[in-house]
Design a protein around this motif. Structure first.
Motif, PDB file in Angstrom:
ATOM      1  N   LEU A  75       6.932  51.254 -25.795  1.00  0.00           N
ATOM      2  CA  LEU A  75       8.058  50.990 -26.684  1.00  0.00           C
ATOM      3  C   LEU A  75       8.462  52.285 -27.414  1.00  0.00           C
ATOM      4  N   HIS A  82      16.017  56.303 -26.742  1.00  0.00           N
ATOM      5  CA  HIS A  82      17.180  55.672 -27.378  1.00  0.00           C
ATOM      6  C   HIS A  82      17.729  56.499 -28.540  1.00  0.00           C
ATOM      7  N   SER A 109      17.047  60.514 -16.651  1.00  0.00           N
ATOM      8  CA  SER A 109      17.538  59.813 -15.464  1.00  0.00           C
ATOM      9  C   SER A 109      17.446  60.667 -14.202  1.00  0.00           C
TER      10      SER A 109
ATOM     11  N   GLU B  79      35.989  60.494 -21.519  1.00  0.00           N
ATOM     12  CA  GLU B  79      36.103  59.449 -22.530  1.00  0.00           C
ATOM     13  C   GLU B  79      35.563  58.112 -21.996  1.00  0.00           C
ATOM     14  N   HIS B  81      33.276  57.625 -19.699  1.00  0.00           N
ATOM     15  CA  HIS B  81      31.810  57.666 -19.695  1.00  0.00           C
ATOM     16  C   HIS B  81      31.274  57.528 -21.119  1.00  0.00           C
ATOM     17  N   HIS B  82      31.910  58.231 -22.038  1.00  0.00           N
ATOM     18  CA  HIS B  82      31.430  58.197 -23.421  1.00  0.00           C
ATOM     19  C   HIS B  82      31.469  56.773 -23.999  1.00  0.00           C
ATOM     20  N   THR B  85      28.679  54.720 -22.744  1.00  0.00           N
ATOM     21  CA  THR B  85      27.377  55.017 -23.367  1.00  0.00           C
ATOM     22  C   THR B  85      27.298  54.391 -24.764  1.00  0.00           C
ATOM     23  N   GLY B  89      24.535  51.869 -25.738  1.00  0.00           N
ATOM     24  CA  GLY B  89      23.727  52.132 -26.936  1.00  0.00           C
ATOM     25  C   GLY B  89      23.508  50.870 -27.762  1.00  0.00           C
ATOM     26  N   MET B  92      20.969  48.814 -25.844  1.00  0.00           N
ATOM     27  CA  MET B  92      19.632  49.397 -25.940  1.00  0.00           C
ATOM     28  C   MET B  92      19.037  49.178 -27.330  1.00  0.00           C
ATOM     29  N   ASP B  93      19.878  49.296 -28.331  1.00  0.00           N
ATOM     30  CA  ASP B  93      19.453  49.087 -29.709  1.00  0.00           C
ATOM     31  C   ASP B  93      18.852  47.690 -29.869  1.00  0.00           C
ATOM     32  N   VAL B  96      15.485  47.395 -27.711  1.00  0.00           N
ATOM     33  CA  VAL B  96      14.337  48.086 -28.315  1.00  0.00           C
ATOM     34  C   VAL B  96      13.896  47.343 -29.584  1.00  0.00           C
ATOM     35  N   ILE B 100      11.507  45.217 -26.207  1.00  0.00           N
ATOM     36  CA  ILE B 100      11.549  45.322 -24.746  1.00  0.00           C
ATOM     37  C   ILE B 100      11.436  46.817 -24.427  1.00  0.00           C
ATOM     38  N   PRO B 101      10.506  47.218 -23.546  1.00  0.00           N
ATOM     39  CA  PRO B 101      10.383  48.657 -23.231  1.00  0.00           C
ATOM     40  C   PRO B 101      11.516  49.095 -22.299  1.00  0.00           C
ATOM     41  N   ALA B 102      12.716  49.045 -22.845  1.00  0.00           N
ATOM     42  CA  ALA B 102      13.926  49.272 -22.051  1.00  0.00           C
ATOM     43  C   ALA B 102      14.366  50.725 -22.132  1.00  0.00           C
ATOM     44  N   VAL B 103      14.685  51.303 -20.997  1.00  0.00           N
ATOM     45  CA  VAL B 103      15.112  52.701 -20.927  1.00  0.00           C
ATOM     46  C   VAL B 103      16.409  52.770 -20.125  1.00  0.00           C
ATOM     47  N   SER B 104      17.446  53.310 -20.724  1.00  0.00           N
ATOM     48  CA  SER B 104      18.718  53.385 -20.001  1.00  0.00           C
ATOM     49  C   SER B 104      18.644  54.450 -18.910  1.00  0.00           C
ATOM     50  N   VAL B 105      19.209  54.113 -17.763  1.00  0.00           N
ATOM     51  CA  VAL B 105      19.329  55.053 -16.646  1.00  0.00           C
ATOM     52  C   VAL B 105      20.833  55.218 -16.424  1.00  0.00           C
ATOM     53  N   THR B 106      21.305  56.453 -16.561  1.00  0.00           N
ATOM     54  CA  THR B 106      22.746  56.717 -16.566  1.00  0.00           C
ATOM     55  C   THR B 106      23.271  56.851 -15.139  1.00  0.00           C
TER      56      THR B 106
END
Lengths: 264, 264
Positions: A75, A82, A109, B79, B81-82, B85, B89, B92-93, B96, B100-106
């Motif tokens: 985590l 994050h 990534s 813009e 892509h931004h 994200t 975010g 992910m907020d 987390v 949840i051990p969540a990790v974003s992959v772009t």
């Protein structure tokens, strides 16, 4: 890749965040730096920023740099990534607002490390971004690591790696002091700023030792990362990102207060 | 890769954003879905979310999907892509926060398309995340494209690609209707919900035609993307993400209102 060699700009975490705060971004500084980057209008620019009070305290709290020891850290890994994307989001917001065609490239990534060193950099997207004239923006991040499970990848290591990979024409390091000093200017009296530093001078320092730490004003680790790029002939300009127009002048190739590290 | 086959959860952009608003996230829904995902406690989960009122209007305004035509679009690509994200975010907020051990992959950092279809997926980091028991989170994004310069990559295409690549045990699609209807339930009266849909039934539809569009209640494009996964034997459960516990039940394998698409 476009024909012109890229310029690499590193924006230190200590410049864009308050290291004494918790997730404390200096949004005015971020905004001013975006303005300076836009004004310099470099065609082939890669930006890397550090973690400051976003990445570092979170990574430290969970021992991420030291690698995977127990499930409870997972985590913390997720959280560290994050918060780095949150800081990156603030940087991207300012860049896009200033009409820089900036696209973030997420290190976790596409980079795998081994014992903390970049082992595999899947860079197809990064190369195409550069070729099309975008400004890729990377940052210090967590990474999956073949030996440690996971670890932390510093912005400085990324800068050196990218400079070598793309044969950069120069590296601009925006830090929170005026450059390289003989003693840490934040603690030492009468610290003397080096305007020029040669590879030979660098090599006489035993980088990583406490002597080197003193002699480079606390920037020993940073300088040590950049040594291979300097050896390859890529000049490194260290300037104060907290002071207006220093980054702009360094990017634009104008005379600027700071330290220039060169091979000869 | 860990031994268990992964579950893939797609969260529709229309579920987590207000499509009539501008950058209008439904943070309460995002929060509830994070809670349901945490409660389901799936060991091997990949999450993909859509763009809704973040990605779509921005991409459309600049003609990103149609590819590179002129330099003026580059800022639009940056813009788009931004803003994606930013939406990511928020997801992910919530993840987390719910531990949840969540990790974003772009996606734009590791996927290259050709004429809008995934050509190259540099997935070393994604594979290591799965192997270590993290929950990778991807999203509809812009991509660099070998033929078009750049384009848009839908979350649905990502879902099908990941399901095939990792031999998923099931796909859960959280949409903003109760499932697949014979006519669009938002406009057609007496729309009938299909509880079960077979591959044979799917194949009799000419997907992408207006007939198919009618018969799948406006979900023709989505279903068409998922067809290869269904052919491979991966069941697809379509549930209403706007209604409490439907996603949880679908993830946990409990009986749930919705449409189940299966090979046989």
């Amino acid at each position: 890749m476009s024909e012109t060699k890229p310029v690499i700009l590193k924006i230190g975490g200590s410049v864009i965040t308050d290291k004494n705060g918790d997730l404390a971004a200096k949004t005015e500084v971020i905004n001013r730096l975006a303005e300076e980057v836009a004004k310099a209008n470099i065609k082939n620019l890669i930006v890397v920023h550090g973690g400051g009070s976003f990445g570092h305290p979170t990574a430290q709290k969970h021992g991420i740099k030291e690698g995977f020891k127990h499930d409870g850290q997972k985590l913390g890994f997720a959280e560290t990534h994050h918060v780095m994307t949150v800081l990156n989001g603030l940087v991207m917001d300012a860049f896009v607002w200033h009409e820089i065609p900036a696209v973030s490239v997420t290190p976790s990534s596409c980079v795998i490390t081994e014992n903390g060193r970049i082992k595999q950099f899947e860079d197809a997207a990064l190369r195409m971004l550069l070729k099309m004239g975008f400004t890729p923006v990377l940052y210090g991040d967590v990474t999956l690591d073949e030996k440690l499970g996971f670890t932390v990848l510093s912005g400085d290591q990324l800068v050196a790696h990218l400079a070598m990979k793309f044969n950069a024409c120069k590296i601009v390091m925006a830090v929170d002091t005026d450059g390289l000093y003989d003693v840490d200017p934040k603690t030492g009296k009468n610290a003397k700023l080096y305007q020029h530093f040669s590879l030979a001078q660098l090599q006489t320092l035993k980088l990583g030792t406490s002597l080197a730490k003193d002699v480079t004003g606390g920037m020993s680790g940073k300088i040590s990362e950049l040594l291979p790029a300097v050896e390859k002939g890529i000049p490194v300009s260290i300037v104060n990102g907290a002071k207006t127009n220093r980054v702009y002048r360094a990017l634009a190739g104008e005379k600027v207060e700071g330290t220039l590290i060169e091979k000869a």
